[in-house]
Write an enzyme that holds these catalytic residues in place. Structure first.
Site, PDB file in Angstrom:
ATOM      1  N   HIS A   1       5.002 -15.214 -15.073  1.00 46.04           N
ATOM      2  CA  HIS A   1       5.984 -14.176 -14.732  1.00 46.04           C
ATOM      3  C   HIS A   1       7.436 -14.593 -14.953  1.00 46.04           C
ATOM      4  CE1 HIS A   1       6.429 -16.543 -11.090  1.00 46.04           C
ATOM      5  NE2 HIS A   1       7.525 -15.878 -10.830  1.00 46.04           N
TER       6      HIS A   1
HETATM    7  C1  UD1 Z   1      11.244 -12.626  -8.266  1.00 40.42           C
HETATM    8  C2  UD1 Z   1      12.041 -13.914  -8.073  1.00 40.42           C
HETATM    9  C3  UD1 Z   1      11.232 -15.090  -8.600  1.00 40.42           C
HETATM   10  C4  UD1 Z   1       9.852 -15.124  -7.980  1.00 40.42           C
HETATM   11  C5  UD1 Z   1       9.181 -13.792  -8.235  1.00 40.42           C
HETATM   12  C6  UD1 Z   1       7.787 -13.696  -7.672  1.00 40.42           C
HETATM   13  C7  UD1 Z   1      14.494 -13.743  -8.250  1.00 40.42           C
HETATM   14  C8  UD1 Z   1      15.650 -14.069  -9.115  1.00 40.42           C
HETATM   15  N1  UD1 Z   1      13.284 -13.893  -8.834  1.00 40.42           N
HETATM   16  O1  UD1 Z   1      11.071 -12.411  -9.655  1.00 40.42           O
HETATM   17  O2  UD1 Z   1      11.906 -16.286  -8.293  1.00 40.42           O
HETATM   18  O3  UD1 Z   1       9.103 -16.177  -8.537  1.00 40.42           O
HETATM   19  O4  UD1 Z   1       9.994 -12.772  -7.633  1.00 40.42           O
HETATM   20  O5  UD1 Z   1       7.242 -12.443  -7.955  1.00 40.42           O
HETATM   21  O6  UD1 Z   1      14.666 -13.380  -7.114  1.00 40.42           O
HETATM   22  N2  UD1 Z   1       8.299  -4.892  -9.328  1.00 40.42           N
HETATM   23  C9  UD1 Z   1       7.257  -4.083  -8.942  1.00 40.42           C
HETATM   24  N3  UD1 Z   1       6.907  -4.091  -7.639  1.00 40.42           N
HETATM   25  C10 UD1 Z   1       7.512  -4.851  -6.704  1.00 40.42           C
HETATM   26  C11 UD1 Z   1       8.561  -5.684  -7.111  1.00 40.42           C
HETATM   27  C12 UD1 Z   1       8.939  -5.705  -8.426  1.00 40.42           C
HETATM   28  O7  UD1 Z   1       6.676  -3.366  -9.745  1.00 40.42           O
HETATM   29  O8  UD1 Z   1       7.130  -4.813  -5.519  1.00 40.42           O
HETATM   30  C13 UD1 Z   1       8.685  -4.916 -10.750  1.00 40.42           C
HETATM   31  C14 UD1 Z   1       9.948  -4.153 -11.003  1.00 40.42           C
HETATM   32  O9  UD1 Z   1       9.800  -3.440 -12.187  1.00 40.42           O
HETATM   33  C15 UD1 Z   1      10.998  -5.232 -11.201  1.00 40.42           C
HETATM   34  C16 UD1 Z   1      10.177  -6.383 -11.742  1.00 40.42           C
HETATM   35  O10 UD1 Z   1       8.886  -6.254 -11.149  1.00 40.42           O
HETATM   36  O11 UD1 Z   1      12.023  -4.837 -12.039  1.00 40.42           O
HETATM   37  C17 UD1 Z   1      10.749  -7.728 -11.408  1.00 40.42           C
HETATM   38  O12 UD1 Z   1      10.992  -7.841  -9.991  1.00 40.42           O
HETATM   39  P1  UD1 Z   1      12.208  -8.770  -9.446  1.00 40.42           P
HETATM   40  O13 UD1 Z   1      12.164  -8.845  -7.973  1.00 40.42           O
HETATM   41  O14 UD1 Z   1      13.478  -8.317 -10.088  1.00 40.42           O
HETATM   42  O15 UD1 Z   1      11.914 -10.167 -10.087  1.00 40.42           O
HETATM   43  P2  UD1 Z   1      10.558 -11.016 -10.224  1.00 40.42           P
HETATM   44  O16 UD1 Z   1      10.295 -11.201 -11.662  1.00 40.42           O
HETATM   45  O17 UD1 Z   1       9.443 -10.470  -9.376  1.00 40.42           O
END
Ligand code: UD1
Length: 373
Positions: A214
């Site tokens: 991821h």
């Molecule tokens: C975040 C953390 C990362 C951690 C990871 C675990 C930061 C900078 N990054 O990255 O360190 O390892 O979480 O998952 O804080 N989304 C969903 N459902 C959710 C949450 C997110 O569908 O409940 C999707 C959204 O489209 C979002 C994307 O996942 O844009 C990324 O989510 P985000 O929280 O921005 O970053 P992660 O890649 O999850």
């Protein structure tokens, strides 16, 4: 005469935070000395990325949910800060406790520091020395403004010292994520059951590998992602792979049209799994391929061989003492590492110092004397 309990406001936001906060909330609840309230920023919000962890780990319902959701780094961090400030004004805790390295960690730490509220950072001092990783920026900045820093491995003392943070503020307590692992390993869903539930074919009746991916550096660039997926397809010819797909990764596979690259009965693609399902699979896997920080530690604690698909790790003890091998993103190197594990069984490893299931108890005891004393 017993002194009044100290009040801390604990912050969680994203999936890896939940495993870290669970034992801290439990240890605080069991103590008479520390009263903890929980603030959820809402950085992760789905059933699969959020709710199932609260259920599986018995984390108390957050006292406050800021419901910030997904956005760019700047917007997400800023929204968390704006929403957290009034909560802090209202709650007036003795300290704000943040865990790990996600955007919620730095956002809430920064608000607290600016308001003169003490900041406590759990899992402090880890460094990948790679400032292109958003988490590295979050770690460095959070540590700089923290008043108490709890460390998972001793090398963190050196990293902090290099940045001018002395050992007077830092305490080596062990690893709260491993507290959670130890408390739940017996409750983990049997791998067989999870595989059957998700329709795994006969290919999965013996050995299998587990994959998680991821990191933006691995999944956001189509060329890198395609190369990694092709490597997985190759590996799956020898070892069938179970691949729970993070929403970020699912998005990039879909928009780049890469579904066909890993379309095989020997690659079982699943939605993000709950903690107990993933733990059960990890414990039984022949090998794990990952870019997650937490999984590098969990495989070391379980004694399962881990291949890390990154150029660096902020958790070097998993390499020097554990079962982890840093392999990077070159497909040939990844295939060699898999072959090595298949022929030799991989590194034996041992469980690092103080990864004994009691880190949260040490943190709560230290908080009581540091804040109460
Ligand atoms: C975040 C953390 C990362 C951690 C990871 C675990 C930061 C900078 N990054 O990255 O360190 O390892 O979480 O998952 O804080 N989304 C969903 N459902 C959710 C949450 C997110 O569908 O409940 C999707 C959204 O489209 C979002 C994307 O996942 O844009 C990324 O989510 P985000 O929280 O921005 O970053 P992660 O890649 O999850």
């Amino acid at each position: 005469m017993t002194s009044a309990p100290v009040h801390i406001l604990c912050v969680v936001g994203a999936r890896p935070n939940f495993m870290k906060i669970a034992p801290i909330m439990a240890a605080a609840l069991a103590s008479r000395t520390v009263k903890a309230k929980l603030v959820h920023t809402g950085q992760h919000y789905d059933e699969a990325m959020n709710d199932s962890f609260f259920r599986d780990l018995g984390i108390p319902r957050p006292d406050v949910n800021l419901e910030v959701g997904s956005a760019s780094h700047a917007v997400q961090t800023a929204e968390i800060m704006k929403s957290f400030e009034p909560i802090l004004l209202r709650e007036k805790p003795d300290a704000v406790l943040v865990v790990g390295d996600v955007n919620s960690t730095i956002a809430c730490a920064l608000v607290a520091a600016k308001m003169g509220v003490k900041v406590v950072h759990v899992e402090a001092g880890l460094r990948s020395f790679d400032r292109t990783m958003p988490e590295e920026i979050n770690r460095v900045l959070t540590d700089q403004i923290s008043d108490r820093l709890y460390l998972t491995e001793r090398i963190a003392f050196d990293n902090l010292a290099r940045e001018g943070i002395g050992p007077d503020k830092a305490v080596f307590v062990g690893n709260v994520m491993i507290d959670t692992l130890m408390a739940n390993v017996k409750k983990a869903a049997p791998a067989r059951q999870t595989l059957e539930k998700h329709g795994a074919g006969a290919e999965f009746s013996a050995d299998f590998g587990l994959v998680t991916l991821h990191r933006p550096a691995n999944v956001d660039d189509p060329e890198v992602l395609e190369r990694l997926l092709r490597a997985l397809a190759e590996i799956s010819k020898d070892v069938p792979l179970v691949f729970p797909v993070h929403p970020r990764t699912a998005h990039h596979i879909k928009t780049n049209g890469f579904d066909s690259v890993i379309d095989s009965p020997r690659i079982l693609r699943l939605p993000p799994l709950g903690y107990l399902d993933l733990l059960g699979l990890m414990a039984k896997a022949k090998l794990v391929l990952t870019d997650s920080g937490g999984i590098q530690e969990e495989t070391t604690a379980l004694g399962v061989p881990c291949i890390t698909l990154r150029e660096n790790t902020e958790r070097p003890i998993t390499l020097t003492e554990g079962t982890n091998t840093l392999v990077g993103r070159d497909p040939a190197a990844i295939l060699r590492a898999v072959e090595d594990i298949r022929t030799t069984g991989g590194k034996a490893g041992r469980v690092p110092e103080l990864w004994d299931g009691k880190a949260a108890q040490r943190i709560v005891a230290d908080l009581a004397s540091w804040l109460g004393g």
